[in-house]
Design a protein around this motif. Sequence first.
Motif, short mmCIF file in Angstrom:
data_model
loop_
_atom_site.label_atom_id
_atom_site.label_comp_id
_atom_site.label_asym_id
_atom_site.label_seq_id
_atom_site.Cartn_x
_atom_site.Cartn_y
_atom_site.Cartn_z
N MET A 179 0.84 -1.21 0.00
CA MET A 179 0.00 0.00 0.00
C MET A 179 0.87 1.26 0.00
O MET A 179 0.62 2.20 -0.75
CB MET A 179 -0.92 -0.01 1.23
CG MET A 179 -1.78 1.23 1.38
SD MET A 179 -2.79 1.19 2.90
CE MET A 179 -1.50 1.36 4.14
N LEU A 180 1.92 1.26 0.82
CA LEU A 180 2.80 2.42 0.89
C LEU A 180 3.58 2.60 -0.41
O LEU A 180 3.73 3.72 -0.92
CB LEU A 180 3.78 2.25 2.06
CG LEU A 180 3.16 2.26 3.46
CD1 LEU A 180 4.22 1.89 4.50
CD2 LEU A 180 2.55 3.62 3.79
N GLU A 181 4.07 1.50 -0.96
CA GLU A 181 4.89 1.58 -2.16
C GLU A 181 4.08 1.90 -3.41
O GLU A 181 4.65 2.21 -4.47
CB GLU A 181 5.67 0.27 -2.34
CG GLU A 181 6.75 0.08 -1.29
CD GLU A 181 7.39 -1.30 -1.30
OE1 GLU A 181 7.24 -2.02 -2.32
OE2 GLU A 181 8.04 -1.67 -0.30
N TYR B 102 6.74 7.65 -2.23
CA TYR B 102 7.28 6.63 -1.32
C TYR B 102 8.11 5.62 -2.10
O TYR B 102 9.20 5.23 -1.66
CB TYR B 102 6.13 5.93 -0.59
CG TYR B 102 6.58 5.00 0.51
CD1 TYR B 102 6.59 5.43 1.84
CD2 TYR B 102 7.00 3.70 0.25
CE1 TYR B 102 7.01 4.59 2.86
CE2 TYR B 102 7.42 2.86 1.26
CZ TYR B 102 7.42 3.31 2.57
OH TYR B 102 7.84 2.48 3.58
N ALA B 103 7.60 5.21 -3.27
CA ALA B 103 8.33 4.22 -4.08
C ALA B 103 9.68 4.77 -4.54
O ALA B 103 10.68 4.04 -4.58
CB ALA B 103 7.48 3.82 -5.29
N LEU B 104 9.71 6.06 -4.89
CA LEU B 104 10.97 6.67 -5.29
C LEU B 104 11.98 6.66 -4.14
O LEU B 104 13.14 6.27 -4.32
CB LEU B 104 10.73 8.11 -5.75
CG LEU B 104 11.98 8.94 -6.06
CD1 LEU B 104 12.74 8.34 -7.25
CD2 LEU B 104 11.61 10.40 -6.34
N ASN B 105 11.52 7.04 -2.96
CA ASN B 105 12.40 7.05 -1.79
C ASN B 105 12.88 5.63 -1.46
O ASN B 105 14.03 5.41 -1.08
CB ASN B 105 11.69 7.67 -0.60
CG ASN B 105 12.65 8.18 0.46
OD1 ASN B 105 13.87 8.10 0.30
ND2 ASN B 105 12.13 8.70 1.54
N ALA B 106 11.97 4.66 -1.60
CA ALA B 106 12.34 3.27 -1.34
C ALA B 106 13.43 2.79 -2.29
O ALA B 106 14.40 2.15 -1.89
CB ALA B 106 11.11 2.37 -1.47
N ALA B 107 13.27 3.12 -3.58
CA ALA B 107 14.27 2.72 -4.57
C ALA B 107 15.63 3.36 -4.29
O ALA B 107 16.68 2.74 -4.45
CB ALA B 107 13.78 3.08 -5.97
N ILE B 108 15.60 4.62 -3.85
CA ILE B 108 16.85 5.31 -3.51
C ILE B 108 17.54 4.62 -2.34
O ILE B 108 18.75 4.37 -2.36
CB ILE B 108 16.56 6.79 -3.17
CG1 ILE B 108 16.12 7.56 -4.41
CG2 ILE B 108 17.80 7.45 -2.56
CD1 ILE B 108 15.63 8.97 -4.11
N ARG B 109 16.78 4.33 -1.32
CA ARG B 109 17.37 3.72 -0.12
C ARG B 109 17.95 2.34 -0.42
O ARG B 109 18.98 1.96 0.13
CB ARG B 109 16.32 3.62 0.99
CG ARG B 109 15.93 4.97 1.57
CD ARG B 109 15.08 4.82 2.81
NE ARG B 109 14.81 6.11 3.43
CZ ARG B 109 14.38 6.25 4.68
NH1 ARG B 109 14.18 5.18 5.45
NH2 ARG B 109 14.15 7.45 5.19
N LEU B 110 17.29 1.59 -1.27
CA LEU B 110 17.74 0.24 -1.56
C LEU B 110 19.06 0.22 -2.33
O LEU B 110 19.81 -0.76 -2.25
CB LEU B 110 16.67 -0.52 -2.36
CG LEU B 110 15.50 -1.06 -1.53
CD1 LEU B 110 14.36 -1.50 -2.44
CD2 LEU B 110 15.95 -2.22 -0.66
N THR B 111 19.35 1.28 -3.07
CA THR B 111 20.58 1.31 -3.86
C THR B 111 21.67 2.19 -3.24
O THR B 111 22.76 2.28 -3.79
CB THR B 111 20.29 1.82 -5.29
OG1 THR B 111 19.65 3.10 -5.21
CG2 THR B 111 19.38 0.86 -6.02
N THR C 120 13.94 16.07 -9.56
CA THR C 120 13.17 15.94 -8.32
C THR C 120 14.09 16.14 -7.13
O THR C 120 15.07 15.41 -6.97
CB THR C 120 12.51 14.55 -8.21
OG1 THR C 120 11.65 14.34 -9.34
CG2 THR C 120 11.69 14.43 -6.93
N LEU C 121 13.80 17.14 -6.31
CA LEU C 121 14.56 17.38 -5.08
C LEU C 121 13.61 17.33 -3.89
O LEU C 121 12.53 17.91 -3.93
CB LEU C 121 15.26 18.73 -5.13
CG LEU C 121 16.18 19.04 -3.93
CD1 LEU C 121 17.42 19.82 -4.37
CD2 LEU C 121 15.46 19.81 -2.83
N PHE C 122 14.02 16.61 -2.84
CA PHE C 122 13.20 16.55 -1.63
C PHE C 122 14.10 16.33 -0.41
O PHE C 122 15.24 15.86 -0.53
CB PHE C 122 12.15 15.44 -1.72
CG PHE C 122 12.72 14.05 -1.80
CD1 PHE C 122 12.89 13.28 -0.65
CD2 PHE C 122 13.06 13.48 -3.02
CE1 PHE C 122 13.41 12.00 -0.71
CE2 PHE C 122 13.58 12.20 -3.09
CZ PHE C 122 13.76 11.46 -1.93
#
Length: 624
Positions: free
Chosen positions: A120-122, A127-136, A318-320
């Motif tokens: 649900m979150l992804e 959220y999915a973008l942040n998840a992909a960043i963290r995983l790599t 994209t900057l956050f």
Amino acid sequence: MSEFHFIDAGSGSKVHSVVFALKTPAAGHTGLSHLAEHMSFRRSHQYPTAHELFTANTLLPVTINATTLAEYTFFFASSEKANVLLDAVNYLYCGLLNRDYGTDEVTLERDGVIFNELAMLEANSDYALNAAIRLTDTNKNAYQHAGGFTQTIGSNSIQALQDYKRQWYQPSNITTLVYSNSAHFFEQCKEVVTALSEEIAVSAMKAQSVETALSAEKTLSEKTALSAETALSEKAALSEKAALSEESTLNRNASLSQHASQREHSHLDKEASLDAQTTKGENESIRHVLTWWFPRCFLNGLQQQEATLSTVAGLENTLFIDPEINQQGNFAIRLVTNEAMKEVASELSIEALPKLSQNLTHKLVSDDYDKRLRQLKHVVSACLASFDIRPSKPTPDTDKHAEGVGAAIRYFAQLTDALGSNEGAAKDCATKSAYLASANKVSHSYLGALPSPEKSVARERIRKARKGFSAQASASNSDQSLLMPRLTSKYRHFIALENLPALPRLLRPLANNTTNLKRFNAEHIASHLTPFFIQSPSTTLELASPNSAYGYLVSHWVYRIGLYQQARLHEVLADQLFWQPRTSGECYALGAAAYENNLFLFGASDTNIIERENWCHKVLSILS
């Protein structure tokens, strides 16, 4: 032993709140701490029913939940009824200290409930973008994601869960915070927690004694077996010497083809693996991620400049700011380049940068890609350096919690600085030089598509777990004590529909589009992460045939309860059959709630949506 702290709520407060604060470090991206949190609510020896939490939150004047902030998990309960809250505290603490879980219940919670929550979150693109960043991200500052991801949560074994709880879910690691206007209530809480801690300590000593005895017995057996094995080895050695000469002669003439086939198989496996990696690389678009790490004391100031930074980075990028504080006490500013870094001129307007000098005006031209990336780093770093950011101590975000819970968490943060950085970072972050050093230090990583989870393995695990869960439930039917939640049974005189919680905000738009004629409303989410669809074999209710209008989808839904269905609704909500979709892992959330003078059943991230409308009709009619 636990620490206890009393927070005086003042004479005007009617609500008592109790918060248990535990340090629960993330184990990489596995989500192990997230699983431990969920399983603490699942059950314990003293509270054996899996729906204890749900019936209490729905029918009794009490709120029980948990939240995680900066490597600490806060379990809490609030109520105006002191006696109900004391029993809720007992329930919570028993769950915290429990480590005895069955494989099936862990599988259902991990591969069902938590997977559906993460899916649900992804489904949210940010959220999915942040998840992909963290995983790599492989930087030394990289976040360890406590919640886990859909493709990592399934890696946690029951042994890892038990070891984690053995290490972190101990009385010595639990701080008890009591928000109340009654010192007497505080003393009662201390008695409950202390008694349970001592009981657990005695049980642990007994278990240790048994384990020591078994270990000694095992050692003796091993010594005996070793002596026998040594004698046999000596005898075998003599036989081997006799056969060695004959065997070596035969081996000289033996064909090498059998070994060649083994080598060829190994080579093909490696080749297939490399081919798969190459194919995957060709199909995935690569984006660049630039990251600036700052000490937490600059978070508030930089958040106020986020819009300016986004303008400087260019609207095509994209900057956050990721406000989470990592293990080193830092937070991240991320800049993700557009998909293909299009070769189009992009002006960085000087009007957007009133504090910057004219020489920072810069054009990204269609020349060498690396040069443009360096230019982008330079412009954003220069913008960051130009800000006059004053250090300040950020407070934990507790707006979504009840007054007493939020006050207790803030008190704990001030007491221990638990939500902050280490002492060295805290001293350094207050200097301008530390800020400028962070502004000028940029890490670079690559971003591919968020990988999909392995569904087939989880599908088979959860299918077996549901069968085992069903068999266990059938065996428990003869023992009603295992089916009756203790809290609602003890306080049945407090049960009332007025205690129903408010409908979650996420589901209110769905509720707004229901009527007395159209009671059921659903919306589809996260189709690309739908893990599986498996019917629950233990359902007593007759299941409907699949509805082609919905298909096999993950969805949120609401069902408006008619007035004629409300008479015995409390009995429906107290029955374990109502909660079965949640306890069997079909959905992330399930319950009943009030909204706009109506009552609703609801579900979130539900994998069995094709049956849910008929299920609502039947559960309300058969159980009432």
